[in-house]
Enzyme design. Sequence first.
Site, PDB file in Angstrom:
ATOM      1  N   ASN A 216       0.837  -1.200   0.000  1.00 24.55           N
ATOM      2  CA  ASN A 216       0.000   0.000   0.000  1.00 24.55           C
ATOM      3  C   ASN A 216       0.875   1.254   0.000  1.00 24.55           C
ATOM      4  O   ASN A 216       2.100   1.165  -0.015  1.00 24.55           O
ATOM      5  CB  ASN A 216      -0.959  -0.018   1.199  1.00 24.55           C
ATOM      6  CG  ASN A 216      -0.207  -0.101   2.503  1.00 24.55           C
ATOM      7  OD1 ASN A 216       0.538   0.803   2.854  1.00 24.55           O
ATOM      8  ND2 ASN A 216      -0.376  -1.206   3.227  1.00 24.55           N
ATOM      9  N   PRO A 311      -2.352 -12.031  10.204  1.00 24.62           N
ATOM     10  CA  PRO A 311      -2.621 -11.841  11.632  1.00 24.62           C
ATOM     11  C   PRO A 311      -2.799 -10.354  11.911  1.00 24.62           C
ATOM     12  O   PRO A 311      -2.184  -9.517  11.249  1.00 24.62           O
ATOM     13  CB  PRO A 311      -1.349 -12.361  12.314  1.00 24.62           C
ATOM     14  CG  PRO A 311      -0.291 -12.321  11.266  1.00 24.62           C
ATOM     15  CD  PRO A 311      -0.994 -12.522   9.948  1.00 24.62           C
TER      16      PRO A 311
END
Length: 402
Positions: A216, A311
Amino acid sequence: MTKRVLLIIGGGIAAYKSLFLIRVLARRGIKSTVILTNGGSEFVTALSAGGLSGEKVYTDLFDLTAEAEMGHIELSRSADLVVVAPATADLMAKAAHGIANDLATTTLSATDKRTLYVPAMNVRMWENPATQRNVTTLSDDGAFFLGPDEGEMACGEFGEGRMAEPEAIADAIETILEGDTTLDGLKGPKPLLGKKALVTAGPTREAIDPVRYLSNHSSGKQGYAIAAALTRLGADVTLISGPTALDPPACAKFVRVESARDMLAACETALPAEIFVAVAAVADWRPDGCANKKIKKGTSGIPALKLVENPDILATLSAAKSRPELVIGFAAETHDVVEFAKAKRDKKNCDWIVANDVSGDVMGGDHNAMIVVTADGEDIFPRLKKEDAARRLAEKIATHFA
Ligand code: CTP
């Protein structure tokens, strides 16, 4: 008013970092006038320093044109702060004894401004009693010192002697220029002394194959600024960063990772800590398995990416046995910012959550408007430079522990 430093570049391998420093300072709106010592010019050129500062570089006391344009006395008074980086054993010895036999040392003895020395040298030279005496003399005379850092040196030895990183030098310069420093300046108030802080920053990269990944736009700027601000207040900071283009800030420990799973493992290793600030833009998903060879076009059509969930580092550390006392999450939202942030605070069991509207120029940009959501309500910060927003958040953290 624009601030200006007079940067004296001494003769050491670390001189190249001073070129970066000129750039970092320019990005922060601080101009540099450069003096390059004869030793310094063996390592970097006046041309590169001048190219970066956009100004004439001064190289020698007997440079008659320079004397005509600006005498060395005027030069020594022209800036708000004098910075010697790298500060060699030789430069410090001369300055400590008032020796003025070239442009740099003449300027140092003629200046009426504060001086920041950023030493860099071989560990034995740094530990040499004569060098240490000179450092004490200069400090007693009111000079500031930053570093040297510990680490591997160009000469192959390990120890104290590496020059501080450009971002850390720029932080120190800004601290002094803020003007609220006493002679103890860089020591400043340390309300977070004895507290360990863990900060995550930057994006994560999730490998598709050896050459491709999902990621990102996070730059890491906000997380790095928070790590630096907490360090300035005395915290023992471990910064765990995904891949960014930034220099590590001044902080006790810097760990670079790639994926969300690496970041979680590094965080767990770094525990226990009293403070956890999760600034990283962790990828929510990763490809289900990474191809061990580059996926070739046209062999079996367009590949379909099957994703699996990563996670959640913030939620995991919030639920850990050794949960940090103050857990702060960030909530990157493009709409209904505060509502979503509140829901995230509950869901991830954090104490505070910093709501961030990322619909504008926050990701990758230099400014941020934070809303800190706590159990007591919302603290709305105005739109600030990321360094200033970080400072304000660090002060809020210090107040919490006061
Ligand atoms: N975070 C984390 N581990 C993840 C995902 C997020 O530690 N796998 C942390 C971020 O560092 C941040 C907070 O959780 O402090 C919220 O991140 P954000 O991306 O806003 O939220 P998500 O949980 O990813 O939810 P969504 O993307 O649906 O808004």
